[in-house]
Design a protein around this motif. Sequence first.
Motif, PDB file in Angstrom:
ATOM      1  N   ALA A  79      18.158  52.600   6.694  1.00 35.31           N
ATOM      2  CA  ALA A  79      19.014  52.350   5.525  1.00 35.31           C
ATOM      3  C   ALA A  79      18.269  51.535   4.471  1.00 35.31           C
ATOM      4  O   ALA A  79      18.799  50.598   3.877  1.00 35.31           O
ATOM      5  CB  ALA A  79      20.306  51.660   5.948  1.00 35.31           C
ATOM      6  N   GLY A  80      16.986  51.849   4.275  1.00 37.63           N
ATOM      7  CA  GLY A  80      16.192  51.208   3.234  1.00 37.63           C
ATOM      8  C   GLY A  80      15.635  49.838   3.589  1.00 37.63           C
ATOM      9  O   GLY A  80      14.970  49.210   2.779  1.00 37.63           O
ATOM     10  N   ARG A  81      15.893  49.348   4.794  1.00 41.14           N
ATOM     11  CA  ARG A  81      15.332  48.050   5.184  1.00 41.14           C
ATOM     12  C   ARG A  81      14.308  48.234   6.294  1.00 41.14           C
ATOM     13  O   ARG A  81      14.433  49.128   7.131  1.00 41.14           O
ATOM     14  CB  ARG A  81      16.425  47.060   5.595  1.00 41.14           C
ATOM     15  CG  ARG A  81      17.244  47.498   6.764  1.00 41.14           C
ATOM     16  CD  ARG A  81      18.415  46.537   7.052  1.00 41.14           C
ATOM     17  NE  ARG A  81      19.204  47.049   8.158  1.00 41.14           N
ATOM     18  CZ  ARG A  81      18.970  46.785   9.427  1.00 41.14           C
ATOM     19  NH1 ARG A  81      17.978  46.006   9.779  1.00 41.14           N
ATOM     20  NH2 ARG A  81      19.729  47.304  10.371  1.00 41.14           N
ATOM     21  N   SER A  82      13.288  47.368   6.291  1.00 49.63           N
ATOM     22  CA  SER A  82      12.232  47.442   7.302  1.00 49.63           C
ATOM     23  C   SER A  82      12.708  46.798   8.599  1.00 49.63           C
ATOM     24  O   SER A  82      13.236  45.683   8.593  1.00 49.63           O
ATOM     25  CB  SER A  82      10.979  46.707   6.823  1.00 49.63           C
ATOM     26  OG  SER A  82      10.437  47.364   5.708  1.00 49.63           O
ATOM     27  N   VAL A  83      12.531  47.535   9.676  1.00 43.41           N
ATOM     28  CA  VAL A  83      12.906  47.021  10.995  1.00 43.41           C
ATOM     29  C   VAL A  83      11.774  47.275  11.978  1.00 43.41           C
ATOM     30  O   VAL A  83      10.924  48.145  11.764  1.00 43.41           O
ATOM     31  CB  VAL A  83      14.220  47.640  11.543  1.00 43.41           C
ATOM     32  CG1 VAL A  83      15.400  47.300  10.654  1.00 43.41           C
ATOM     33  CG2 VAL A  83      14.083  49.124  11.734  1.00 43.41           C
ATOM     34  N   SER A 101      12.362  43.134  10.288  1.00 46.33           N
ATOM     35  CA  SER A 101      10.911  42.905  10.298  1.00 46.33           C
ATOM     36  C   SER A 101      10.486  41.541   9.782  1.00 46.33           C
ATOM     37  O   SER A 101       9.598  40.908  10.355  1.00 46.33           O
ATOM     38  CB  SER A 101      10.197  43.993   9.487  1.00 46.33           C
ATOM     39  OG  SER A 101      10.313  45.229  10.130  1.00 46.33           O
ATOM     40  N   SER A 102      11.067  41.081   8.697  1.00 47.54           N
ATOM     41  CA  SER A 102      10.610  39.830   8.076  1.00 47.54           C
ATOM     42  C   SER A 102      10.699  38.622   9.003  1.00 47.54           C
ATOM     43  O   SER A 102       9.718  37.891   9.148  1.00 47.54           O
ATOM     44  CB  SER A 102      11.374  39.549   6.788  1.00 47.54           C
ATOM     45  OG  SER A 102      11.021  40.513   5.831  1.00 47.54           O
ATOM     46  N   PRO A 103      11.832  38.354   9.652  1.00 43.91           N
ATOM     47  CA  PRO A 103      11.874  37.189  10.536  1.00 43.91           C
ATOM     48  C   PRO A 103      10.937  37.329  11.745  1.00 43.91           C
ATOM     49  O   PRO A 103      10.349  36.352  12.190  1.00 43.91           O
ATOM     50  CB  PRO A 103      13.327  37.083  10.983  1.00 43.91           C
ATOM     51  CG  PRO A 103      14.084  38.128  10.286  1.00 43.91           C
ATOM     52  CD  PRO A 103      13.144  38.967   9.486  1.00 43.91           C
TER      53      PRO A 103
END
Length: 170
Positions: A79-83, A101-103
Amino acid sequence: MQNVVERELEMQLVLSPERSIPVPARLTYRTDDPYAVHVTFHIGSEAPVNWTFARELIVEGVFRPCGHGDVRVWPTKVAGRSVLCMALSSPDGDALLEAPSSPVAAWLERTLRLVPPGTEFDQLGMDDGLSRLLAPAAGDEMWLPDRSPRARRPGENGVPGGEETPDAGA
């Protein structure tokens, strides 16, 4: 001294392509176990579910698919977010989890600053431990044979280099 890097986050347990449920999780890295990462999932049961696997899997999995067998990790977009996806397999079943992904990347960076790749062995203290293990302790000399050059001369007690003479009392 042991250092610990932890991160609480919410992962998504993927039940089907259309449905997932949130799962609170804790990522843990300990310098006394420098090759491993520990993930604890709080799934609403009496005891949390713990997984331990190589830190290297997440390091590589942030960039490309890796792993085989019980643990596989790969990056993707949902849904458009990096995981970061983690596929876990055990005799009790399989699970597909998605973590933001970021954390995960920020937590991973902290572990890599604490123990850079290639220096994990140094954290184990194996050389110091082996030195202590192999060092003679007080009283060891009673059990160790005397191997000094004065202890046996050529020709005595089967040591090559001289004529053995029969014992006069024989």
